[in-house]
Design a protein around this motif. Structure first.
Motif, PDB file in Angstrom:
ATOM      1  N   LEU A 406       0.858  -1.194   0.000  1.00  0.00           N
ATOM      2  CA  LEU A 406       0.000   0.000   0.000  1.00  0.00           C
ATOM      3  C   LEU A 406       0.891   1.240   0.000  1.00  0.00           C
ATOM      4  N   ILE A 407       0.443   2.274  -0.694  1.00  0.00           N
ATOM      5  CA  ILE A 407       1.170   3.551  -0.700  1.00  0.00           C
ATOM      6  C   ILE A 407       0.198   4.606  -0.192  1.00  0.00           C
ATOM      7  N   SER A 408       0.671   5.502   0.657  1.00  0.00           N
ATOM      8  CA  SER A 408      -0.252   6.505   1.180  1.00  0.00           C
ATOM      9  C   SER A 408       0.444   7.847   1.366  1.00  0.00           C
ATOM     10  N   GLN A 409      -0.252   8.895   0.976  1.00  0.00           N
ATOM     11  CA  GLN A 409       0.297  10.247   1.117  1.00  0.00           C
ATOM     12  C   GLN A 409      -0.894  11.172   1.317  1.00  0.00           C
ATOM     13  N   ALA A 410      -1.035  11.695   2.540  1.00  0.00           N
ATOM     14  CA  ALA A 410      -2.211  12.519   2.809  1.00  0.00           C
ATOM     15  C   ALA A 410      -1.873  14.000   2.748  1.00  0.00           C
ATOM     16  N   THR A 411      -0.688  14.374   3.227  1.00  0.00           N
ATOM     17  CA  THR A 411      -0.271  15.780   3.161  1.00  0.00           C
ATOM     18  C   THR A 411       1.078  15.773   2.449  1.00  0.00           C
ATOM     19  N   ASP A 412       1.639  16.969   2.212  1.00  0.00           N
ATOM     20  CA  ASP A 412       2.955  16.885   1.582  1.00  0.00           C
ATOM     21  C   ASP A 412       4.068  16.855   2.626  1.00  0.00           C
ATOM     22  N   SER A 413       3.731  16.361   3.833  1.00  0.00           N
ATOM     23  CA  SER A 413       4.814  16.167   4.796  1.00  0.00           C
ATOM     24  C   SER A 413       5.146  14.699   5.048  1.00  0.00           C
ATOM     25  N   SER A 414       4.432  13.772   4.418  1.00  0.00           N
ATOM     26  CA  SER A 414       4.871  12.381   4.551  1.00  0.00           C
ATOM     27  C   SER A 414       4.395  11.541   3.374  1.00  0.00           C
ATOM     28  N   LEU A 415       5.199  10.553   3.062  1.00  0.00           N
ATOM     29  CA  LEU A 415       4.865   9.582   2.005  1.00  0.00           C
ATOM     30  C   LEU A 415       5.232   8.213   2.562  1.00  0.00           C
ATOM     31  N   SER A 416       4.232   7.306   2.646  1.00  0.00           N
ATOM     32  CA  SER A 416       4.459   6.020   3.317  1.00  0.00           C
ATOM     33  C   SER A 416       4.281   4.839   2.385  1.00  0.00           C
ATOM     34  N   PHE A 417       5.093   3.811   2.638  1.00  0.00           N
ATOM     35  CA  PHE A 417       4.998   2.550   1.905  1.00  0.00           C
ATOM     36  C   PHE A 417       4.805   1.429   2.912  1.00  0.00           C
TER      37      PHE A 417
END
Ligand code: ADP
Ligand code: ASP
Ligand code: MG
Length: 453
Positions: A406-417
């Motif tokens: 899964l890839i998730s990015q809700a704000t431009d302060s984090s990007l998660s894998f």
């Protein structure tokens, strides 16, 4: 005028006599007397949890030994005897209340022992170092509800108690020594704030006292660009914004408790993370306002995460689907980390320790549910990440050969894998190498980072 500073010392700063001596010197050398918040000595809460849950068959002897050893190193045989009695009595009380099968309230009474022991030891070390210090029981300061194991603090009651008990001491130049992690209900029953909760005690008291600053003293030189156990050359960050700090804490950088970071944000409380082992260094300042960027701060990793995939049944009414899923999560008081969603299905991650069976059963009423365990989230944290030219390309190239759930990015302060547990460490190292060491090599000073030493 602002209130006294709060100094919180973590378990890593309290594991033996030498470390406790450092703590005493730091407090003795503070310009004006701080309020001192202490965690349990390293490893003690873990041992108490094992005893409380029946995972350990120990009769408490190793707990007594460990606490006795530190006490003897700090204050000799008299202090060691006192601590030994304190530990033995509490273990006996827990056993007689039913042991591993006893109530959550009895468990909290046992878990608070680690902080009770360390306040007694630190108080002794401070008095020995010539500091005018007195213990103030956190049970008389940190009022919570009766959710044992994760007490919800009552900030108004905490403020009243802190003003009444701590401000007069500060005015007289006395240092108050308070247990972190421990609280009590309005009828005086001991509660705890959840693992790592001593940081939260520090920010709760800092906000209540309108402190000039909260200093979190630990075993690393501030917030680092990566977990030093995994990353060979982490850099220490001079300044991070609250949003970055909260994201980092939430996504696994254990150095600061996520609840503490959030509480500090809400009260615009400056927090500094510093090393007990290098007190001359400034550490990391966490600031309410930190504009600018783009800038990559750090790579964090959270282990032991589960992925829950939920597909709506073909006959379901789509507009109620997400409400049904998240309503169920709220009923089960289960915090969610990452979420990705499409028209007919949604996937989210939760702690593996959550009560997944009961949750899956409840969700089964609204949808088809799949659970996958043994996963980790790897998160890149910073400011304005999506504005950073080439950022996405560099990240996705680095992740290219790692299977991702899964890839998730809700704000431009984090990007998660979301990846398998066994892939996480290598991915953290690669991302750190490409995004941080690679860039630091090009221009260290422009990004406010320095070697962790
Ligand atoms: P304390 O006992 O002082 O509360 P913790 O173990 O809770 O200490 O937190 C400090 C530890 O957090 C460090 O020893 C380090 O291993 C770990 N850590 C993980 N990620 C980071 C990070 N990004 N920066 C600093 N420390 C980190
Ligand atoms: N001693 C508690 C724990 O280990 C609280 C803390 O260290 O912050 O979780
Ligand atoms: Mg901690």
């Amino acid at each position: 005028m602002s209130g006294p500073a709060v100094f919180k010392f973590g378990g890593t700063s309290l594991g033996d006599g030498e470390r406790t001596g450092r703590v005493a010197r730091i407090v003795a050398g503070a310009g004006s007397p701080p309020v001192v918040v202490v965690s349990a000595p390293a490893g003690m809460t873990e041992a108490l949890v094992a005893l409380a849950t029946g995972r350990s068959q120990d009769d408490g002897a190793s707990l007594v030994d460990a606490a006795r050893r530190i006490a003897a190193e700090v204050g000799g045989e008299d202090l060691a005897d006192l601590i030994e009695r304190m530990v033995a009595e509490r273990v006996v009380a827990f056993r007689s209340s039913g042991g591993a099968g006893s109530s959550p309230a009895a468990r909290d009474a046992l878990l608070s022992l680690g902080e009770d022991v360390s306040t007694a030891i630190v108080h002794h070390a401070l008095v020995d170092a010539g500091v005018d210090a007195a213990r103030v029981d956190a049970r008389n300061l940190i009022r919570t509800d009766d959710r044992f194991g994760a007490g919800e603090p009552d900030p108004a009651a905490i403020r009243r108690a802190a003003e009444e008990r701590l401000l007069p001491m500060a005015a007289e130049g006395r240092v108050a020594v308070v247990q972190g992690f421990v609280g009590a209900t309005s009828d005086g029953r001991t509660t705890t704030l959840g693992r790592g909760g001593s940081d939260l005690t520090a920010t709760l008291l800092g906000a209540a006292l309108e402190s000039s600053a909260v200093h979190i003293w630990t075993d690393v030189d501030g917030i680092l660009t990566g977990d030093p156990r995994w990353v060979a050359r982490p850099l220490s960050l001079d300044v991070v914004g609250f949003e970055e700090a909260v994201e980092l804490a939430w996504f696994g950088a254990k150095v600061l408790h996520a609840g503490a970071a959030k509480h500090a944000v809400a009260h615009r409380l400056p927090v500094r993370i510093r090393s007990t082992f290098a007190p001359e260094r400034p550490g990391t300042l966490v600031l309410a306002e930190r504009w600018g960027g783009p800038d990559i701060a750090a790579v964090a990793c959270k282990r032991s995460v589960a992925l829950i995939q939920v597909r709506s049944r073909p006959t379901a009414i789509e507009y109620g689907f997400l409400a049904g899923v998240f309503g169920t999560l709220a009923e089960h008081r289960t915090p969610v980390d990452l979420v990705a969603t499409s028209h007919t299905s949604t996937a989210f991650t939760i702690d593996e320790g959550a009560e997944i069976g009961a949750l899956a059963e409840a969700l089964d009423h609204v949808a088809e549910v799949d659970v996958r365990r043994g996963l980790s989230t790897v998160t890149v944290v910073g400011r304005g990440l999506l504005r950073e030219p080439g950022f996405a390309a560099r990240v996705f190239q680095t992740v290219a050969f790692t299977p991702v759930h899964l890839i998730s990015q809700a704000t431009d302060s984090s990007l998660s894998f979301l990846v398998d547990d066994e892939e996480a460490e290598a991915l953290v190292r690669r991302l750190h190498l490409v995004l941080i060491e690679g860039r630091a090599g090009r221009d260290a000073s422009a990004h406010g980072a320095r070697g962790a030493g």
